[in-house]
Design a protein around this motif. Structure first.
Motif, PDB file in Angstrom:
ATOM      1  N   TYR A  13       0.116 -31.811  12.211  1.00  0.00           N
ATOM      2  CA  TYR A  13      -0.817 -32.761  12.837  1.00  0.00           C
ATOM      3  C   TYR A  13      -0.237 -34.170  12.827  1.00  0.00           C
ATOM      4  N   TRP A  14       0.437 -34.501  11.752  1.00  0.00           N
ATOM      5  CA  TRP A  14       1.087 -35.807  11.647  1.00  0.00           C
ATOM      6  C   TRP A  14       2.173 -35.921  12.715  1.00  0.00           C
ATOM      7  N   LEU A  15       2.994 -34.876  12.872  1.00  0.00           N
ATOM      8  CA  LEU A  15       4.040 -34.875  13.906  1.00  0.00           C
ATOM      9  C   LEU A  15       3.428 -34.949  15.303  1.00  0.00           C
ATOM     10  N   ALA A  16       2.387 -34.174  15.540  1.00  0.00           N
ATOM     11  CA  ALA A  16       1.735 -34.172  16.848  1.00  0.00           C
ATOM     12  C   ALA A  16       1.207 -35.565  17.190  1.00  0.00           C
ATOM     13  N   SER A  17       0.690 -36.243  16.200  1.00  0.00           N
ATOM     14  CA  SER A  17       0.186 -37.604  16.408  1.00  0.00           C
ATOM     15  C   SER A  17       1.325 -38.550  16.774  1.00  0.00           C
ATOM     16  N   HIS A  18       2.455 -38.433  16.079  1.00  0.00           N
ATOM     17  CA  HIS A  18       3.619 -39.275  16.386  1.00  0.00           C
ATOM     18  C   HIS A  18       4.119 -39.025  17.805  1.00  0.00           C
ATOM     19  N   ILE A  19       4.184 -37.755  18.183  1.00  0.00           N
ATOM     20  CA  ILE A  19       4.669 -37.394  19.512  1.00  0.00           C
ATOM     21  C   ILE A  19       3.725 -37.924  20.584  1.00  0.00           C
ATOM     22  N   GLU A  20       2.441 -37.740  20.375  1.00  0.00           N
ATOM     23  CA  GLU A  20       1.455 -38.230  21.336  1.00  0.00           C
ATOM     24  C   GLU A  20       1.554 -39.745  21.505  1.00  0.00           C
ATOM     25  N   GLU A  21       1.666 -40.449  20.390  1.00  0.00           N
ATOM     26  CA  GLU A  21       1.791 -41.903  20.447  1.00  0.00           C
ATOM     27  C   GLU A  21       3.103 -42.320  21.108  1.00  0.00           C
ATOM     28  N   GLY A  22       4.177 -41.614  20.770  1.00  0.00           N
ATOM     29  CA  GLY A  22       5.472 -41.917  21.381  1.00  0.00           C
ATOM     30  C   GLY A  22       5.442 -41.761  22.890  1.00  0.00           C
ATOM     31  N   LYS A  23       4.825 -40.695  23.356  1.00  0.00           N
ATOM     32  CA  LYS A  23       4.744 -40.453  24.800  1.00  0.00           C
ATOM     33  C   LYS A  23       3.812 -41.437  25.500  1.00  0.00           C
ATOM     34  N   GLU A  24       2.824 -41.942  24.781  1.00  0.00           N
ATOM     35  CA  GLU A  24       1.959 -42.973  25.364  1.00  0.00           C
ATOM     36  C   GLU A  24       2.752 -44.241  25.651  1.00  0.00           C
ATOM     37  N   HIS A  25       3.696 -44.557  24.780  1.00  0.00           N
ATOM     38  CA  HIS A  25       4.511 -45.768  24.945  1.00  0.00           C
ATOM     39  C   HIS A  25       5.624 -45.567  25.967  1.00  0.00           C
ATOM     40  N   LEU A  26       6.259 -44.400  25.940  1.00  0.00           N
ATOM     41  CA  LEU A  26       7.375 -44.114  26.837  1.00  0.00           C
ATOM     42  C   LEU A  26       7.548 -42.609  26.931  1.00  0.00           C
ATOM     43  N   ASP A  27       7.440 -42.092  28.147  1.00  0.00           N
ATOM     44  CA  ASP A  27       7.599 -40.654  28.372  1.00  0.00           C
ATOM     45  C   ASP A  27       8.750 -40.449  29.352  1.00  0.00           C
ATOM     46  N   PHE A  28       9.911 -40.084  28.820  1.00  0.00           N
ATOM     47  CA  PHE A  28      11.079 -39.886  29.676  1.00  0.00           C
ATOM     48  C   PHE A  28      10.859 -38.753  30.673  1.00  0.00           C
ATOM     49  N   SER A  29       9.993 -37.803  30.375  1.00  0.00           N
ATOM     50  CA  SER A  29       9.723 -36.708  31.299  1.00  0.00           C
ATOM     51  C   SER A  29       8.957 -37.180  32.535  1.00  0.00           C
ATOM     52  N   GLN A  30       8.278 -38.299  32.433  1.00  0.00           N
ATOM     53  CA  GLN A  30       7.498 -38.845  33.548  1.00  0.00           C
ATOM     54  C   GLN A  30       8.163 -40.076  34.157  1.00  0.00           C
ATOM     55  N   TRP A  31       9.404 -40.316  33.843  1.00  0.00           N
ATOM     56  CA  TRP A  31      10.120 -41.534  34.205  1.00  0.00           C
ATOM     57  C   TRP A  31       9.968 -41.914  35.673  1.00  0.00           C
ATOM     58  N   ASP A  32      10.176 -40.977  36.556  1.00  0.00           N
ATOM     59  CA  ASP A  32      10.185 -41.313  37.983  1.00  0.00           C
ATOM     60  C   ASP A  32       8.789 -41.618  38.534  1.00  0.00           C
ATOM     61  N   LEU A  33       7.770 -41.418  37.740  1.00  0.00           N
ATOM     62  CA  LEU A  33       6.406 -41.758  38.158  1.00  0.00           C
ATOM     63  C   LEU A  33       6.063 -43.209  37.828  1.00  0.00           C
ATOM     64  N   TYR A  34       6.888 -43.857  37.013  1.00  0.00           N
ATOM     65  CA  TYR A  34       6.661 -45.252  36.663  1.00  0.00           C
ATOM     66  C   TYR A  34       7.056 -46.150  37.835  1.00  0.00           C
ATOM     67  N   SER A  35       6.385 -47.280  37.936  1.00  0.00           N
ATOM     68  CA  SER A  35       6.755 -48.289  38.936  1.00  0.00           C
ATOM     69  C   SER A  35       8.061 -48.956  38.521  1.00  0.00           C
ATOM     70  N   ALA A  36       8.714 -49.631  39.456  1.00  0.00           N
ATOM     71  CA  ALA A  36       9.953 -50.349  39.143  1.00  0.00           C
ATOM     72  C   ALA A  36       9.703 -51.386  38.045  1.00  0.00           C
ATOM     73  N   LYS A  37       8.567 -52.054  38.111  1.00  0.00           N
ATOM     74  CA  LYS A  37       8.239 -53.072  37.109  1.00  0.00           C
ATOM     75  C   LYS A  37       8.096 -52.445  35.718  1.00  0.00           C
ATOM     76  N   LYS A  38       7.413 -51.304  35.652  1.00  0.00           N
ATOM     77  CA  LYS A  38       7.227 -50.638  34.364  1.00  0.00           C
ATOM     78  C   LYS A  38       8.561 -50.106  33.840  1.00  0.00           C
ATOM     79  N   LYS A  39       9.396 -49.562  34.722  1.00  0.00           N
ATOM     80  CA  LYS A  39      10.710 -49.076  34.298  1.00  0.00           C
ATOM     81  C   LYS A  39      11.535 -50.223  33.718  1.00  0.00           C
TER      82      LYS A  39
END
Length: 147
Positions: free
Chosen positions: A65-91
């Motif tokens: 659960y601790w790891l899952a929380s870290h992963i969830e928080e990490g992906k909220e800040h930056l998700d490399f799997s969703q990279w191309d969905l970010y705007s140029a400004k966000k990238k």
């Protein structure tokens, strides 16, 4: 308390694993040098993508659960799997943060480095990632500006 610990062993959180890499993934979208790609894959992708490689201790509750929380928080800040969905400004902003994080040493997290000895970036590795992020950032800063 012991009973609670035993019961939660049967209710692990869902894992952050995917059989495929989405077409929006950073490594598919950007021309990333091999050395930087290896660093991102080995050090960053566990918490910042859709595919975590779990260590043995991830099978133990409440650690999972601790790891899952870290992963969830990490992906909220930056998700490399969703990279191309970010705007140029966000990238551009995220790349600035990547460079700052590795240069200043607050990424990867100390708690991650304790358990993953290979996640302790050398000065050369930190510089390679920061230089790549700063160079790529310029591409997106230019894309933001009206022509």
């Amino acid at each position: 308390m012991l009973l609670v610990l035993i019961v939660i062993q049967f209710f692990p959180p869902s894992e952050n694993k995917s059989d495929t890499t989405p077409p929006t993934d950073l490594l598919l979208v950007e021309n990333t040098p091999g050395k930087v790609e290896a660093i991102l894959t080995n050090v960053c992708y566990d918490c910042h993508s859709n595919n975590t490689i779990y260590p043995w201790y991830a099978e133990i509750e409440p650690v999972s659960y601790w790891l899952a929380s870290h992963i969830e928080e990490g992906k909220e800040h930056l998700d490399f799997s969703q990279w191309d969905l970010y705007s140029a400004k966000k990238k551009a902003h995220k790349l600035e943060e990547v460079a700052e994080a590795v240069t200043e040493g607050w990424m990867p997290l100390d708690s991650y480095k304790w358990m993953h000895g290979d996640a302790n970036l050398t000065e050369e590795e930190s510089k390679a990632v920061a230089d790549w992020a700063n160079m790529l950032r310029l591409k997106y800063v230019k894309a933001e500006k009206p022509q």
